[in-house]
Design a protein around this motif. Sequence first.
Motif, PDB file in Angstrom:
ATOM      1  N   GLU A  20       0.836  -1.098  -0.103  1.00 47.07           N
ATOM      2  CA  GLU A  20      -0.091   0.055   0.069  1.00 47.07           C
ATOM      3  C   GLU A  20       0.943   1.214  -0.109  1.00 47.07           C
ATOM      4  O   GLU A  20       0.631   2.163  -0.530  1.00 47.07           O
ATOM      5  CB  GLU A  20      -0.981  -0.078   1.288  1.00 47.07           C
ATOM      6  CG  GLU A  20      -1.978  -0.853   1.163  1.00 47.07           C
ATOM      7  CD  GLU A  20      -2.933  -1.052   2.551  1.00 47.07           C
ATOM      8  OE1 GLU A  20      -4.107  -1.416   2.263  1.00 47.07           O
ATOM      9  OE2 GLU A  20      -2.659  -0.392   3.390  1.00 47.07           O
TER      10      GLU A  20
ATOM     11  N   SER B 299      -7.337  -4.500  -0.504  1.00 50.35           N
ATOM     12  CA  SER B 299      -7.117  -3.634   0.102  1.00 50.35           C
ATOM     13  C   SER B 299      -7.508  -2.346  -0.495  1.00 50.35           C
ATOM     14  O   SER B 299      -7.638  -2.071  -1.848  1.00 50.35           O
ATOM     15  CB  SER B 299      -5.416  -3.423  -0.203  1.00 50.35           C
ATOM     16  OG  SER B 299      -4.941  -1.849  -0.109  1.00 50.35           O
TER      17      SER B 299
ATOM     18  N   VAL C 155      -6.635   0.940  -0.358  1.00 47.20           N
ATOM     19  CA  VAL C 155      -5.654   1.632  -1.021  1.00 47.20           C
ATOM     20  C   VAL C 155      -5.214   1.119  -2.791  1.00 47.20           C
ATOM     21  O   VAL C 155      -5.323   2.140  -3.447  1.00 47.20           O
ATOM     22  CB  VAL C 155      -4.359   1.661  -0.486  1.00 47.20           C
ATOM     23  CG1 VAL C 155      -3.295   2.483  -1.206  1.00 47.20           C
ATOM     24  CG2 VAL C 155      -4.404   2.471   1.003  1.00 47.20           C
ATOM     25  N   ILE C 156      -5.189  -0.179  -2.700  1.00 48.46           N
ATOM     26  CA  ILE C 156      -4.752  -0.960  -4.123  1.00 48.46           C
ATOM     27  C   ILE C 156      -5.860  -0.938  -4.965  1.00 48.46           C
ATOM     28  O   ILE C 156      -5.933  -0.531  -6.183  1.00 48.46           O
ATOM     29  CB  ILE C 156      -4.077  -2.418  -3.621  1.00 48.46           C
ATOM     30  CG1 ILE C 156      -2.898  -2.209  -3.135  1.00 48.46           C
ATOM     31  CG2 ILE C 156      -4.241  -3.106  -5.188  1.00 48.46           C
ATOM     32  CD1 ILE C 156      -2.264  -3.444  -2.417  1.00 48.46           C
TER      33      ILE C 156
END
Length: 190
Positions: free
Chosen positions: A85, A160, A162-163
């Motif tokens: 991340e 995730s 963020v990803i």
Amino acid sequence: MTPDQALAKLMEGNQRFVESKRLNPNQDAARLAEVASGQAPFAAILSCADSRVVPEIVFDQGIGDLFVVRVAGNIAITEDIASEEYAVGVLGTPLLVVLGHERCGAVAAALEGGELPGVIESLVFAIRPAVQASEGKSGDRLTNAIKSNVSLQVQRLQNSSVIASALQEGKLKIVGAYYDLNTGEISLVD
């Protein structure tokens, strides 16, 4: 650099490695000075800790080119996801690769089962779902489990926020890959 350009650059580096035509880029004092104040890697790698799989070498890259996280079985557990991340969300890395390899001992341990010393079992626990998903496929059982594990870890990284956000915005590409210990060649895993 776009995600596709980053992937092409990485695979071109692997082809140089396979053909024994390495350029060994960005491995001198000038590069050291250039990146001393900050980093902007073009690819992030979640790789197995196996001593025979060294991403900077097998992709023919240098200092500051790759953001590498290594853990046995190339598993995406909390700390590894957090590290990736950082590469994606903070450094803006456009490519994330989960790199598994032929004859992975961590995956073999998950296939074999049995007692393991210390906290090694935590690695096997993270790999078992991939082993189960690969059961019944034709071909080599270990190779199937290794590639299934790569795909599982890609999925875990995609969970995730963020990803997932970077993927959705087109700022990131995430791929699975498999390293052949005998030839040094890296192929993409579906």
